[in-house]
Design a protein around this motif. Structure first.
Motif, PDB file in Angstrom:
ATOM      1  N   LEU A 167     -39.582  -6.906 -27.558  1.00 11.48           N
ATOM      2  CA  LEU A 167     -39.300  -7.750 -26.391  1.00 11.48           C
ATOM      3  C   LEU A 167     -38.982  -9.178 -26.821  1.00 11.48           C
ATOM      4  O   LEU A 167     -38.061  -9.811 -26.294  1.00 11.48           O
ATOM      5  CB  LEU A 167     -40.482  -7.727 -25.425  1.00 11.48           C
ATOM      6  N   ARG A 168     -39.722  -9.694 -27.784  1.00 13.35           N
ATOM      7  CA  ARG A 168     -39.488 -11.051 -28.278  1.00 13.35           C
ATOM      8  C   ARG A 168     -38.112 -11.151 -28.926  1.00 13.35           C
ATOM      9  O   ARG A 168     -37.360 -12.099 -28.680  1.00 13.35           O
ATOM     10  CB  ARG A 168     -40.578 -11.424 -29.269  1.00 13.35           C
ATOM     11  N   ASN A 169     -37.773 -10.161 -29.756  1.00 10.26           N
ATOM     12  CA  ASN A 169     -36.486 -10.186 -30.433  1.00 10.26           C
ATOM     13  C   ASN A 169     -35.328 -10.030 -29.459  1.00 10.26           C
ATOM     14  O   ASN A 169     -34.262 -10.600 -29.682  1.00 10.26           O
ATOM     15  CB  ASN A 169     -36.435  -9.097 -31.509  1.00 10.26           C
ATOM     16  N   ALA A 170     -35.526  -9.276 -28.396  1.00  9.21           N
ATOM     17  CA  ALA A 170     -34.470  -9.110 -27.400  1.00  9.21           C
ATOM     18  C   ALA A 170     -34.174 -10.451 -26.726  1.00  9.21           C
ATOM     19  O   ALA A 170     -33.008 -10.806 -26.508  1.00  9.21           O
ATOM     20  CB  ALA A 170     -34.878  -8.064 -26.371  1.00  9.21           C
ATOM     21  N   ARG A 171     -35.217 -11.198 -26.404  1.00  5.79           N
ATOM     22  CA  ARG A 171     -35.015 -12.518 -25.778  1.00  5.79           C
ATOM     23  C   ARG A 171     -34.330 -13.475 -26.746  1.00  5.79           C
ATOM     24  O   ARG A 171     -33.447 -14.243 -26.361  1.00  5.79           O
ATOM     25  CB  ARG A 171     -36.356 -13.096 -25.321  1.00  5.79           C
ATOM     26  N   ARG A 172     -34.734 -13.430 -28.001  1.00  6.92           N
ATOM     27  CA  ARG A 172     -34.109 -14.310 -29.002  1.00  6.92           C
ATOM     28  C   ARG A 172     -32.647 -13.937 -29.214  1.00  6.92           C
ATOM     29  O   ARG A 172     -31.785 -14.809 -29.359  1.00  6.92           O
ATOM     30  CB  ARG A 172     -34.868 -14.216 -30.323  1.00  6.92           C
ATOM     31  N   ALA A 173     -32.339 -12.656 -29.237  1.00  7.07           N
ATOM     32  CA  ALA A 173     -30.953 -12.213 -29.424  1.00  7.07           C
ATOM     33  C   ALA A 173     -30.095 -12.632 -28.241  1.00  7.07           C
ATOM     34  O   ALA A 173     -28.943 -13.063 -28.416  1.00  7.07           O
ATOM     35  CB  ALA A 173     -30.912 -10.698 -29.597  1.00  7.07           C
ATOM     36  N   GLU A 174     -30.636 -12.520 -27.042  1.00  5.79           N
ATOM     37  CA  GLU A 174     -29.889 -12.939 -25.855  1.00  5.79           C
ATOM     38  C   GLU A 174     -29.577 -14.433 -25.920  1.00  5.79           C
ATOM     39  O   GLU A 174     -28.441 -14.853 -25.661  1.00  5.79           O
ATOM     40  CB  GLU A 174     -30.693 -12.622 -24.599  1.00  5.79           C
ATOM     41  N   ALA A 175     -30.546 -15.233 -26.284  1.00  4.09           N
ATOM     42  CA  ALA A 175     -30.327 -16.679 -26.390  1.00  4.09           C
ATOM     43  C   ALA A 175     -29.306 -16.993 -27.482  1.00  4.09           C
ATOM     44  O   ALA A 175     -28.440 -17.863 -27.306  1.00  4.09           O
ATOM     45  CB  ALA A 175     -31.651 -17.383 -26.681  1.00  4.09           C
ATOM     46  N   PHE A 176     -29.377 -16.273 -28.585  1.00  2.00           N
ATOM     47  CA  PHE A 176     -28.431 -16.483 -29.686  1.00  2.00           C
ATOM     48  C   PHE A 176     -27.005 -16.176 -29.221  1.00  2.00           C
ATOM     49  O   PHE A 176     -26.067 -16.945 -29.480  1.00  2.00           O
ATOM     50  CB  PHE A 176     -28.820 -15.577 -30.853  1.00  2.00           C
ATOM     51  N   LEU A 177     -26.829 -15.057 -28.537  1.00  2.00           N
ATOM     52  CA  LEU A 177     -25.486 -14.670 -28.098  1.00  2.00           C
ATOM     53  C   LEU A 177     -24.957 -15.584 -27.000  1.00  2.00           C
ATOM     54  O   LEU A 177     -23.751 -15.838 -26.922  1.00  2.00           O
ATOM     55  CB  LEU A 177     -25.492 -13.214 -27.634  1.00  2.00           C
ATOM     56  N   ARG A 178     -25.835 -16.093 -26.130  1.00  2.00           N
ATOM     57  CA  ARG A 178     -25.389 -17.023 -25.086  1.00  2.00           C
ATOM     58  C   ARG A 178     -24.908 -18.331 -25.705  1.00  2.00           C
ATOM     59  O   ARG A 178     -23.977 -18.957 -25.214  1.00  2.00           O
ATOM     60  CB  ARG A 178     -26.507 -17.306 -24.107  1.00  2.00           C
ATOM     61  N   ALA A 179     -25.528 -18.746 -26.787  1.00  2.00           N
ATOM     62  CA  ALA A 179     -25.157 -20.007 -27.437  1.00  2.00           C
ATOM     63  C   ALA A 179     -23.853 -19.863 -28.228  1.00  2.00           C
ATOM     64  O   ALA A 179     -23.210 -20.865 -28.526  1.00  2.00           O
ATOM     65  CB  ALA A 179     -26.277 -20.459 -28.378  1.00  2.00           C
ATOM     66  N   ARG A 180     -23.467 -18.651 -28.539  1.00  2.00           N
ATOM     67  CA  ARG A 180     -22.247 -18.404 -29.316  1.00  2.00           C
ATOM     68  C   ARG A 180     -21.382 -17.386 -28.583  1.00  2.00           C
ATOM     69  O   ARG A 180     -21.444 -16.192 -28.874  1.00  2.00           O
ATOM     70  CB  ARG A 180     -22.631 -17.859 -30.699  1.00  2.00           C
ATOM     71  N   PRO A 181     -20.559 -17.837 -27.653  1.00  2.00           N
ATOM     72  CA  PRO A 181     -19.743 -16.895 -26.896  1.00  2.00           C
ATOM     73  C   PRO A 181     -18.743 -16.182 -27.795  1.00  2.00           C
ATOM     74  O   PRO A 181     -18.360 -16.691 -28.854  1.00  2.00           O
ATOM     75  CB  PRO A 181     -19.024 -17.769 -25.860  1.00  2.00           C
ATOM     76  N   ALA A 182     -18.351 -14.997 -27.368  1.00  2.00           N
ATOM     77  CA  ALA A 182     -17.392 -14.211 -28.146  1.00  2.00           C
ATOM     78  C   ALA A 182     -16.048 -14.926 -28.196  1.00  2.00           C
ATOM     79  O   ALA A 182     -15.643 -15.578 -27.225  1.00  2.00           O
ATOM     80  CB  ALA A 182     -17.225 -12.839 -27.511  1.00  2.00           C
ATOM     81  N   PRO A 183     -15.347 -14.824 -29.311  1.00  2.00           N
ATOM     82  CA  PRO A 183     -14.014 -15.466 -29.393  1.00  2.00           C
ATOM     83  C   PRO A 183     -13.051 -14.803 -28.403  1.00  2.00           C
ATOM     84  O   PRO A 183     -13.173 -13.626 -28.103  1.00  2.00           O
ATOM     85  CB  PRO A 183     -13.585 -15.225 -30.838  1.00  2.00           C
ATOM     86  N   ALA A 184     -12.098 -15.573 -27.928  1.00  2.00           N
ATOM     87  CA  ALA A 184     -11.132 -15.050 -26.952  1.00  2.00           C
ATOM     88  C   ALA A 184     -10.273 -13.986 -27.621  1.00  2.00           C
ATOM     89  O   ALA A 184      -9.986 -14.054 -28.820  1.00  2.00           O
ATOM     90  CB  ALA A 184     -10.271 -16.181 -26.428  1.00  2.00           C
ATOM     91  N   ASP A 185      -9.884 -12.988 -26.847  1.00  2.00           N
ATOM     92  CA  ASP A 185      -8.988 -11.949 -27.379  1.00  2.00           C
ATOM     93  C   ASP A 185      -7.637 -12.540 -27.725  1.00  2.00           C
ATOM     94  O   ASP A 185      -7.144 -13.451 -27.062  1.00  2.00           O
ATOM     95  CB  ASP A 185      -8.806 -10.829 -26.355  1.00  2.00           C
ATOM     96  N   ARG A 186      -7.040 -12.001 -28.761  1.00  2.00           N
ATOM     97  CA  ARG A 186      -5.736 -12.525 -29.198  1.00  2.00           C
ATOM     98  C   ARG A 186      -4.616 -11.884 -28.451  1.00  2.00           C
ATOM     99  O   ARG A 186      -4.479 -10.833 -28.119  1.00  2.00           O
ATOM    100  CB  ARG A 186      -5.555 -12.298 -30.700  1.00  2.00           C
TER     101      ARG A 186
END
Length: 52
Positions: A33-52
């Motif tokens: 549960l702790r790692n899931a919250r940390r992963a969510e925060a990590f991914l929110r801070a680094r949005p996926a690059p736009a499709d080419r």
């Protein structure tokens, strides 16, 4: 001596083993549960690059 009698003779041992496994399981769930919250925060801070 039957199997039941043999197991009950070692009941404190089985209780300790059960408690240790239960603590490990609780720790694994809490860690997940702790790692899931940390992963969510990590991914929110680094949005996926736009499709080419």
């Amino acid at each position: 001596m039957s199997l039941g009698q043999a197991l009950m003779q070692n009941a404190p041992f089985w209780a300790v083993i059960f408690a240790a496994v239960a603590l490990l399981a609780i720790g694994a769930v809490a860690s997940s549960l702790r790692n899931a919250r940390r992963a969510e925060a990590f991914l929110r801070a680094r949005p996926a690059p736009a499709d080419r």
